[in-house]
Write a protein that holds these residues in place. Structure first.
Motif, PDB file in Angstrom:
ATOM      1  N   GLU A  50      16.133 -72.847 101.022  1.00 49.89           N
ATOM      2  CA  GLU A  50      15.519 -73.746 102.010  1.00 49.89           C
ATOM      3  C   GLU A  50      15.433 -75.178 101.479  1.00 49.89           C
ATOM      4  O   GLU A  50      15.386 -76.128 102.252  1.00 49.89           O
ATOM      5  N   GLU A  53      19.026 -76.872 102.088  1.00 45.63           N
ATOM      6  CA  GLU A  53      19.463 -77.102 103.465  1.00 45.63           C
ATOM      7  C   GLU A  53      19.491 -78.589 103.870  1.00 45.63           C
ATOM      8  O   GLU A  53      20.506 -79.049 104.410  1.00 45.63           O
ATOM      9  N   VAL A  74      22.767 -69.937 100.940  1.00 46.74           N
ATOM     10  CA  VAL A  74      23.211 -71.333 100.819  1.00 46.74           C
ATOM     11  C   VAL A  74      24.499 -71.528 101.627  1.00 46.74           C
ATOM     12  O   VAL A  74      24.656 -72.506 102.368  1.00 46.74           O
ATOM     13  N   ALA A  77      23.816 -71.513 105.380  1.00 50.44           N
ATOM     14  CA  ALA A  77      23.260 -72.810 105.797  1.00 50.44           C
ATOM     15  C   ALA A  77      24.375 -73.861 105.847  1.00 50.44           C
ATOM     16  O   ALA A  77      24.424 -74.689 106.755  1.00 50.44           O
ATOM     17  N   HIS A  81      25.591 -76.060 109.144  1.00 51.67           N
ATOM     18  CA  HIS A  81      25.553 -77.529 109.154  1.00 51.67           C
ATOM     19  C   HIS A  81      26.940 -78.146 109.301  1.00 51.67           C
ATOM     20  O   HIS A  81      27.108 -79.351 109.165  1.00 51.67           O
TER      21      HIS A  81
END
Ligand SMILES: NC(=O)c1ccc[n+]([C@@H]2O[C@H](COP(=O)([O-])OP(=O)(O)OC[C@H]3O[C@@H](n4cnc5c(N)ncnc54)[C@H](OP(=O)(O)O)[C@@H]3O)[C@@H](O)[C@H]2O)c1
Length: 276
Positions: A50, A53, A74, A77, A81
């Motif tokens: 987290e 991110e 990871v 995320a 993105h």
């Protein structure tokens, strides 16, 4: 860039900036990062996805330092993105045979490679063998005298210059044609540990010799220096298997970058001050 402050990562950052690419570097300690001012340095910890991110916003390509256990989140995320490409710092150890099945280093790199393969991103594995920088472990002995004491003088390795690993990684991050590649990287020649010590001496302009200690003495010494026993045993078993066996030399650095792999002599000359 994760692992941006590491032996390899620093050179990757330098290579990307030199190529004109914008770089965001993640570190657990931004205040200690000492990265070029042109890099955007952000805080984050790979073991706490987290915290990684926010750093992934507007990123197109990710250099991933292997963090077992949390690489999966990871990478998820990253995909969410909009990251398209990932270049993983792995290890040639993933290619070892079944006799190394219980080697923790092998297992953790294999685990992270599996996560990357499953990520849905375009990936490249950079699989270096032993780094030249590992010989810095001898710096205290060499600066204090002319003898390196250690086990297995005849263990052979084709030590790879960290800058070559970084050059390959930067190519894979910035240019097309590396998707699905598993680049096994080595230096250009197989050298025994005794020869490595001698070459460092040549760079220093004075004789340095390797004095072989028994594996038992080496084990005690490392444990006294707080190296975990399981790691010590793994290392000694591994090195024992390298005695008298010329290390594999690949041409991958040259094939990817167009320049031959840097020699250990070059590495030693660049790092002479670290041994004085
Ligand atoms: N040495 C060898 O012979 C050899 C051979 C093959 C493969 N390898 C592999 O190469 C890797 C070591 O590479 P290196 O020598 O370049 O690294 P290094 O000099 O040991 O530095 C570690 C880097 O990883 C970052 N890092 C570590 N844990 C992190 C975390 N939880 N969150 C965020 N960043 C973290 C550190 O960043 P901060 O401290 O700034 O947060 C630092 O940039 C290992 O995976 C090793 O297995 C090594």
């Amino acid at each position: 860039m994760t692992g941006a402050t590491g032996n390899v990562g620093r050179h990757v950052v330098g290579g990307l900036l030199a190529a004109g690419a914008p770089v965001r570097a993640l570190t657990r300690r931004p205040e200690a990062a000492r990265l070029p001012a042109a890099a955007e340095v952000v805080g984050g910890d790979l073991t706490r996805p987290e915290t990684v991110e926010p750093a992934l916003k507007d990123v197109s390509a990710l250099f991933l330092f292997p963090s077992p256990g949390t690489a999966g989140p990871v990478l998820r995320a990253a995909r969410e993105h909009g990251v398209r490409r990932v270049v993983l710092l792995s290890s040639s150890a993933v290619e070892y045979g079944a006799e190394h099945a219980d080697n923790e280093i092998v297992a953790f790199h294999r685990e992270v490679e599996r996560e990357v393969e499953a990520s849905g991103l375009d990936w490249t594995f950079v699989r270096p063998g032993a780094f030249a920088v590992n010989t810095l472990q001898w710096a205290p002995q060499i600066s204090a005298g002319d003898v390196v004491r250690g086990p297995f003088a005849g263990a052979e390795m084709a030590l790879v210059h960290e800058r070559d690993i970084a050059d390959v990684a930067a190519r894979a991050l910035l240019t097309d044609g590396h998707v699905g590649a598993k680049y096994v990287l080595t230096g250009p020649e197989s050298l025994t540990q005794a020869e490595q010590a001698r070459r460092i001496g040549l760079a220093l302009g004075r004789p340095v010799r390797y004095e072989e200690s028994t594996p038992e003495a080496a084990r005690e010494e490392m444990i006294r220096n707080h190296v975990p026993a399981a790691f010590v045993d793994m290392l000694l078993t591994f090195q024992a298997g390298l005695v008298g066996v010329p290390a594999e030399v690949t041409r991958t650095v040259e094939e990817v970058t167009g320049s031959p792999a840097r020699t250990f002599d070059q590495w030693a000359a660049e790092h002479a001050a670290d041994f004085r």
